[in-house]
Each structure stands twice: as structure tokens, then as C-alpha cells.
Motif scaffolding. Structure first.
Motif, PDB file in Angstrom:
ATOM      1  N   HIS A  68       0.873  -1.188   0.000  1.00  0.00           N
ATOM      2  CA  HIS A  68       0.000   0.000   0.000  1.00  0.00           C
ATOM      3  C   HIS A  68       0.902   1.227   0.000  1.00  0.00           C
ATOM      4  O   HIS A  68       1.650   1.453   0.953  1.00  0.00           O
ATOM      5  CB  HIS A  68      -0.905  -0.009   1.227  1.00  0.00           C
ATOM      6  CG  HIS A  68      -1.892   1.111   1.256  1.00  0.00           C
ATOM      7  ND1 HIS A  68      -2.952   1.122   2.127  1.00  0.00           N
ATOM      8  CD2 HIS A  68      -2.003   2.264   0.538  1.00  0.00           C
ATOM      9  CE1 HIS A  68      -3.659   2.243   1.950  1.00  0.00           C
ATOM     10  NE2 HIS A  68      -3.084   2.942   0.996  1.00  0.00           N
ATOM     11  N   ILE A  69       0.807   2.016  -1.075  1.00  0.00           N
ATOM     12  CA  ILE A  69       1.634   3.204  -1.240  1.00  0.00           C
ATOM     13  C   ILE A  69       0.720   4.426  -1.159  1.00  0.00           C
ATOM     14  O   ILE A  69      -0.156   4.621  -2.001  1.00  0.00           O
ATOM     15  CB  ILE A  69       2.382   3.210  -2.598  1.00  0.00           C
ATOM     16  CG1 ILE A  69       3.015   1.844  -2.890  1.00  0.00           C
ATOM     17  CG2 ILE A  69       3.399   4.342  -2.641  1.00  0.00           C
ATOM     18  CD1 ILE A  69       4.002   1.372  -1.885  1.00  0.00           C
ATOM     19  N   ARG A  70       0.924   5.273  -0.148  1.00  0.00           N
ATOM     20  CA  ARG A  70       0.063   6.420   0.096  1.00  0.00           C
ATOM     21  C   ARG A  70       0.414   7.604  -0.796  1.00  0.00           C
ATOM     22  O   ARG A  70       1.541   7.758  -1.269  1.00  0.00           O
ATOM     23  CB  ARG A  70       0.172   6.867   1.561  1.00  0.00           C
ATOM     24  CG  ARG A  70      -0.285   5.880   2.613  1.00  0.00           C
ATOM     25  CD  ARG A  70      -1.804   5.815   2.787  1.00  0.00           C
ATOM     26  NE  ARG A  70      -2.424   7.114   2.909  1.00  0.00           N
ATOM     27  CZ  ARG A  70      -2.601   7.779   4.043  1.00  0.00           C
ATOM     28  NH1 ARG A  70      -2.154   7.306   5.183  1.00  0.00           N
ATOM     29  NH2 ARG A  70      -3.205   8.948   4.040  1.00  0.00           N
ATOM     30  N   SER A  71      -0.559   8.478  -0.962  1.00  0.00           N
ATOM     31  CA  SER A  71      -0.401   9.715  -1.721  1.00  0.00           C
ATOM     32  C   SER A  71       0.711  10.565  -1.118  1.00  0.00           C
ATOM     33  O   SER A  71       0.845  10.652   0.110  1.00  0.00           O
ATOM     34  CB  SER A  71      -1.718  10.492  -1.690  1.00  0.00           C
ATOM     35  OG  SER A  71      -1.599  11.691  -2.415  1.00  0.00           O
ATOM     36  N   GLY A  72       1.515  11.178  -1.974  1.00  0.00           N
ATOM     37  CA  GLY A  72       2.587  12.047  -1.519  1.00  0.00           C
ATOM     38  C   GLY A  72       3.895  11.336  -1.252  1.00  0.00           C
ATOM     39  O   GLY A  72       4.904  11.979  -0.966  1.00  0.00           O
ATOM     40  N   SER A  73       3.900  10.007  -1.328  1.00  0.00           N
ATOM     41  CA  SER A  73       5.152   9.274  -1.135  1.00  0.00           C
ATOM     42  C   SER A  73       5.933   9.261  -2.447  1.00  0.00           C
ATOM     43  O   SER A  73       5.373   9.425  -3.531  1.00  0.00           O
ATOM     44  CB  SER A  73       4.884   7.848  -0.648  1.00  0.00           C
ATOM     45  OG  SER A  73       4.101   7.147  -1.590  1.00  0.00           O
TER      46      SER A  73
END
Length: 195
Positions: free
Chosen positions: A25-30
Motif C-alpha cells: 500500500h503506497i500512500r499519496s505524496g510518497s
């Protein structure tokens, strides 16, 4: 390559050469730079940067406030924290940054307490609890993790802490390391020589 079961939020920046495996799971802004590999079940929080060539093994959660340098190894189930006083129901909490410098290796199941710096090419032993910053080219382990030896850039040769070597890049490093990592090791070893 991004596996079909991975969740990538809009606004996450992932280099096309990166590999993101099952159920990550890769979050926004990373930001995930080139040649990064994220194993099964890895969670990357918003505003986290993982730099070129780093490998994060299965089931690691990297929270906001953590930055990972180039060509780092993060073993399976490593735990990062980002809050010194966690409590459910608090009105406000401060994210405490943690810096993982270039070439760092963190063994499986280690716990990295927020607010510290793991300096270039240090190594944290499996199962250790890192509560303080660790110096460059230093092997630290235990609970809490304490410096035990200096190590070469590839980590296979140990030196006594009482006498720092002239260079941390040895013949074993030239055999074992890719050119990118070897050049980083030479850069940081030379910087220490000039201190």
C-alpha cells in the motif's frame, strides 16, 4: 512492476523501474525512486521517500517522518515509529523524523525508534531495538542496540571499535558490492578519512 493486488493512491510518485509486490500500500505524496523493491505487504505512508536502489522486505510499515536513503536494506518485519508519546484520542501529535542514510542495513524484526539517524553504511542487527543514532560503518545490535564493531562497506569484515580503520572499503567490498554501492561506500569512507 506494480503487482495487481497492490494499492497505489493517486499522488504517489513511483519510478517505472521500481518493483511493488503483493498487497503493498503506497500512500499519496510518497516518493519511490528508481530500482527500489518493496516486498509483500509493505506499507508506505504519505510523504515518505525511499531512495534509489533500496530494498524493503515483506511486511514493513514505513510511517510519515521516515526517510530512506540510497541502496538501503530493510529486513522483513522491521518496525519504524514516528511518535514518541502515542496515545489514542490525543488532540494533536507531532511526527518525529527518522533518517536512514545511504547504504544502511537493518536486520529482520528490528525496531527503529523515531528521532534518530542511522548513518551511512551502519548495520542494525536482527531483532535489535535502535533507540539512539548509530555512527557510520558501525554494527550495532541488542536491546537497546549498542555499537559492537566497525564494519567494512559490504559488512563482512569487522574491526574493533578502539581503532577506526583508514578505509572502510576493502577487497571483499570490491567483490561483493555493485558499482553503485561500492562508489557510495568509497565516497563515505573518504569523507570519514578527512574528518
Amino acid at each position: 512492476m506494480i503487482h495487481s493486488s497492490a494499492i497505489v493512491e493517486d499522488g504517489a510518485a513511483i519510478d517505472p523501474s521500481a518493483n511493488v509486490w503483493h498487497f503493498a500500500h503506497i500512500r499519496s505524496g510518497s516518493v519511490i525512486e528508481s530500482k527500489v523493491s518493496l516486498g509483500k505487504g509493505v506499507y508506505v505512508d504519505c510523504h515518505v521517500k525511499i531512495s534509489e536502489g533500496s530494498r524493503v522486505q515483506n511486511e514493513v510499515s514505513i510511517y510519515n517522518g521516515v526517510s530512506i536513503g540510497k541502496w538501503c536494506f530493510v529486513g522483513p518485519r522491521v518496525v519504524f515509529t514516528n511518535d514518541m508519546y502515542p496515545r489514542s484520542g490525543v488532540k494533536h501529535w507531532d511526527i518525529i523524523p527518522t533518517k536512514i542514510d545511504d547504504g544502511v542495513s537493518i536486520g529482520a524484526g528490528a525496531v527503529i525508534i523515531c528521532g534518530i539517524e542511522l548513518m551511512p553504511f551502519c548495520m542494525v542487527g536482527a531483532g535489535s531495538i535502535a533507540t539512539e543514532s548509530i555512527q557510520p560503518f558501525t554494527l550495532a545490535y541488542g536491546a537497546p542496540a549498542r555499537p559492537k564493531n566497525y564494519i567494512c562497506a559490504c559488512g563482512s569484515t569487522k574491526f574493533d571499535l578502539s581503532s577506526r580503520p583508514i578505509s572502510f572499503v576493502l577487497d571483499c567490498c570490491k567483490t561483493r558490492l555493485s558499482s553503485e554501492v561500492l562508489n557510495l561506500g568509497i565516497f563515505y569512507s573518504d569523507r570519514l578519512r578527512n574528518v
